[in-house]
Design an enzyme around this catalytic site. Structure first.
Site, PDB file in Angstrom:
ATOM      1  CG  HIS A 159      -1.083   5.449  -0.108  1.00  0.00           C
ATOM      2  ND1 HIS A 159      -1.633   5.739   1.116  1.00  0.00           N
ATOM      3  CD2 HIS A 159      -2.033   4.739  -0.763  1.00  0.00           C
ATOM      4  CE1 HIS A 159      -2.843   5.213   1.198  1.00  0.00           C
ATOM      5  NE2 HIS A 159      -3.108   4.586   0.079  1.00  0.00           N
TER       6      HIS A 159
ATOM      7  NE  ARG B  53      -3.823   2.116   2.418  1.00  0.00           N
ATOM      8  CZ  ARG B  53      -3.971   2.917   3.470  1.00  0.00           C
ATOM      9  NH1 ARG B  53      -3.234   2.730   4.562  1.00  0.00           N
ATOM     10  NH2 ARG B  53      -4.838   3.903   3.428  1.00  0.00           N
TER      11      ARG B  53
ATOM     12  CG  HIS C 248      -8.226  -3.521  -0.963  1.00  0.00           C
ATOM     13  ND1 HIS C 248      -9.218  -2.574  -0.914  1.00  0.00           N
ATOM     14  CD2 HIS C 248      -7.062  -2.823  -0.848  1.00  0.00           C
ATOM     15  CE1 HIS C 248      -8.684  -1.363  -0.798  1.00  0.00           C
ATOM     16  NE2 HIS C 248      -7.383  -1.484  -0.763  1.00  0.00           N
TER      17      HIS C 248
ATOM     18  CG  ASN D 230      -3.701  11.003   9.655  1.00  0.00           C
ATOM     19  OD1 ASN D 230      -4.485  10.080   9.440  1.00  0.00           O
ATOM     20  ND2 ASN D 230      -4.107  12.223   9.907  1.00  0.00           N
TER      21      ASN D 230
HETATM   22  C1  HEM Z   1      -9.229   1.667  -5.465  1.00  0.00           C
HETATM   23  C2  HEM Z   1      -9.017   2.583  -4.570  1.00  0.00           C
HETATM   24  C3  HEM Z   1      -8.505   2.272  -3.191  1.00  0.00           C
HETATM   25  C4  HEM Z   1      -9.029   2.721  -2.024  1.00  0.00           C
HETATM   26  C5  HEM Z   1     -10.226   3.646  -1.853  1.00  0.00           C
HETATM   27  C6  HEM Z   1      -8.250   2.144  -0.964  1.00  0.00           C
HETATM   28  C7  HEM Z   1      -8.457   2.371   0.385  1.00  0.00           C
HETATM   29  C8  HEM Z   1      -7.848   1.663   1.398  1.00  0.00           C
HETATM   30  C9  HEM Z   1      -8.136   1.823   2.800  1.00  0.00           C
HETATM   31  C10 HEM Z   1      -9.107   2.840   3.404  1.00  0.00           C
HETATM   32  C11 HEM Z   1      -7.406   0.921   3.478  1.00  0.00           C
HETATM   33  C12 HEM Z   1      -7.382   0.693   4.988  1.00  0.00           C
HETATM   34  C13 HEM Z   1      -6.474   1.722   5.650  1.00  0.00           C
HETATM   35  C14 HEM Z   1      -6.698   1.840   7.142  1.00  0.00           C
HETATM   36  O1  HEM Z   1      -7.762   1.466   7.618  1.00  0.00           O
HETATM   37  O2  HEM Z   1      -5.776   2.329   7.841  1.00  0.00           O
HETATM   38  C15 HEM Z   1      -6.620   0.174   2.509  1.00  0.00           C
HETATM   39  C16 HEM Z   1      -5.757  -0.844   2.810  1.00  0.00           C
HETATM   40  C17 HEM Z   1      -4.949  -1.455   1.881  1.00  0.00           C
HETATM   41  N1  HEM Z   1      -4.814  -1.108   0.550  1.00  0.00           N
HETATM   42 FE1  HEM Z   1      -6.055   0.085  -0.479  1.00  0.00          FE
HETATM   43  N2  HEM Z   1      -7.275   1.350  -1.513  1.00  0.00           N
HETATM   44  C18 HEM Z   1      -7.387   1.411  -2.871  1.00  0.00           C
HETATM   45  C19 HEM Z   1      -6.541   0.808  -3.785  1.00  0.00           C
HETATM   46  C20 HEM Z   1      -5.409   0.089  -3.456  1.00  0.00           C
HETATM   47  C21 HEM Z   1      -4.358  -0.287  -4.368  1.00  0.00           C
HETATM   48  C22 HEM Z   1      -4.313   0.108  -5.835  1.00  0.00           C
HETATM   49  C23 HEM Z   1      -3.452  -1.003  -3.653  1.00  0.00           C
HETATM   50  C24 HEM Z   1      -2.162  -1.603  -4.107  1.00  0.00           C
HETATM   51  C25 HEM Z   1      -1.866  -1.902  -5.351  1.00  0.00           C
HETATM   52  C26 HEM Z   1      -3.955  -1.102  -2.298  1.00  0.00           C
HETATM   53  C27 HEM Z   1      -3.377  -1.828  -1.298  1.00  0.00           C
HETATM   54  C28 HEM Z   1      -3.873  -1.903  -0.002  1.00  0.00           C
HETATM   55  C29 HEM Z   1      -3.399  -2.862   0.974  1.00  0.00           C
HETATM   56  C30 HEM Z   1      -2.412  -3.989   0.725  1.00  0.00           C
HETATM   57  C31 HEM Z   1      -4.064  -2.559   2.164  1.00  0.00           C
HETATM   58  C32 HEM Z   1      -3.869  -3.238   3.533  1.00  0.00           C
HETATM   59  C33 HEM Z   1      -2.739  -2.511   4.264  1.00  0.00           C
HETATM   60  C34 HEM Z   1      -2.426  -3.010   5.657  1.00  0.00           C
HETATM   61  O3  HEM Z   1      -2.928  -4.043   6.087  1.00  0.00           O
HETATM   62  O4  HEM Z   1      -1.651  -2.300   6.348  1.00  0.00           O
HETATM   63  N3  HEM Z   1      -5.118  -0.391  -2.210  1.00  0.00           N
HETATM   64  N4  HEM Z   1      -6.901   0.664   1.243  1.00  0.00           N
END
Ligand code: HEM
Length: 320
Positions: A65, A61, A193, A94
């Site tokens: 970002h 992630r 995800h 954050n």
């Molecule tokens: C499509 C739009 C996307 C949105 C709106 C989004 C939003 C989010 C949010 C809100 C979280 C949880 C963060 C938290 O609660 O602290 C998350 C986690 C995550 N996202 Fe996304 N995301 C998107 C696309 C992506 C993409 C493109 C990737 C990587 C190629 C990605 C990889 C991840 C991963 C691996 C997690 C888990 C991180 C962890 O466990 O620390 N996301 N995302």
């Protein structure tokens, strides 16, 4: 707008897209200058994941970002300072939402020990992201390398350009399009995800207000994530296999078990449904499209040539 201006914009856009595709990056970039680079990163990440299984997902992630704000230039890794307003403190990152930075520090220290001043922080992050996907059982690819590091961060950009969990399908599509990524890239990259977790604060509105969620799932999530409080409680984004990179994320969407509002937007009687259905039954197709998307995302506006620098410490510019 005058026609010549439109033409000018089209040429610039075309050039931008062309640069995005090519970007002058090269999988063999460090073959002569630091042949151990790839194995150092892999080993460091494996050690970190052995210590905490989630951290690979967190760093996948972080790479996303990084790339969405001024391109993949390691800007997200910079700490706050007198001259830098860090992206780490932007809303999407954050409160420990973006995490795993100490793992990047350790890997970068190992790289500096072996090959001082050679491997950029931006490249380190791109390799980590690939190795994380592979660790969890996902596809592999050759990471294009040669990105240099920024000397500045862009907090305003981080607040504006990273898609939010309350986005609808149009918002999501525009946010990816702004980076030169297609609708298909957006649906495939969202499959990241399949690993990792989200905090209650990011899925509360979905389980409270939305009707496109399985009612049993909503009720059980409400026990952990009540209307008030417990903001940091974690739930898996893929309720079946949060540590396996597979296509179950899409299978969950088909039965209205997406955790985030934005996830479930991809299967909500709209034009994303058909692709989600394909990925839900054909993991190989998901993997192919995910790899294409990751390579495209990794090519977003890299600093090359004499732009930027190779930071010694990913948390600060060299002369600060
Ligand atoms: C499509 C739009 C996307 C949105 C709106 C989004 C939003 C989010 C949010 C809100 C979280 C949880 C963060 C938290 O609660 O602290 C998350 C986690 C995550 N996202 Fe996304 N995301 C998107 C696309 C992506 C993409 C493109 C990737 C990587 C190629 C990605 C990889 C991840 C991963 C691996 C997690 C888990 C991180 C962890 O466990 O620390 N996301 N995302």
């Amino acid at each position: 707008m005058a026609c010549s201006k439109v033409y000018f914009l089209l040429v610039i856009t075309f050039l931008g897209l062309f640069l995005n595709v090519d970007a002058n990056l090269d999988p063999n970039y460090y073959s002569n200058t630091c042949p151990q680079a790839l194995s150092i990163v892999k080993q460091g990440l494996e050690e970190a994941i052995a210590n905490e299984a989630r951290v690979g997902a967190s760093l996948l992630r972080v790479h996303f970002h990084d790339c969405f704000v001024n391109g993949c230039d390691g800007s997200i890794l910079l700490d706050n300072s007198a001259t830098i307003q860090s992206e780490k403190q932007a809303a999407p990152n954050n409160n420990n939402s973006a995490r795993g930075f100490e793992v990047v520090d350790q890997i970068k220290a190992n790289l500096e020990y072996a090959c001082p001043g050679i491997v950029s922080c931006a490249d380190t992050l791109a390799i980590i992201a690939r190795d994380a996907v592979v660790h969890y059982g996902g596809p592999t690819w050759e990471v294009r390398l040669g990105r240099r590091d920024s000397v500045t961060a862009n907090r305003v950009g981080a607040n504006m350009l990273i898609p939010a969990p309350f986005f609808n399908l149009n918002n999501l599509t525009s946010s990816f399009a702004a980076q030169g990524l297609s609708f298909n890239d957006m649906v495939a990259l969202s499959g990241a995800h399949t690993v990792g977790f989200a905090r209650c604060t990011n899925f509360r509105a979905h389980i409270e207000n939305d009707s496109n969620i399985d009612t049993t799932l909503a009720t059980s999530l409400q026990q952990i994530c009540p209307k008030m409080g417990n903001d940091d409680a974690l739930e898996p984004l893929d309720i079946q296999t949060p540590f396996v990179f597979d296509n179950k994320y899409y299978q969950n969407l088909v039965v209205q078990k997406g955790l985030l509002h934005s996830d479930q937007q991809l299967f909500n009687q709209n034009k994303a449904d058909s692709l989600v259905l394909i990925y839900a039954v054909d993991q190989g197709k998901f993997f192919d499209d995910f790899v294409k998307g990751m390579i495209k995302m990794g090519n977003i506006n890299p600093l090359t040539g004499s732009d930027g620098e190779i930071r010694c410490n990913c948390r600060k510019p060299n002369y600060s």
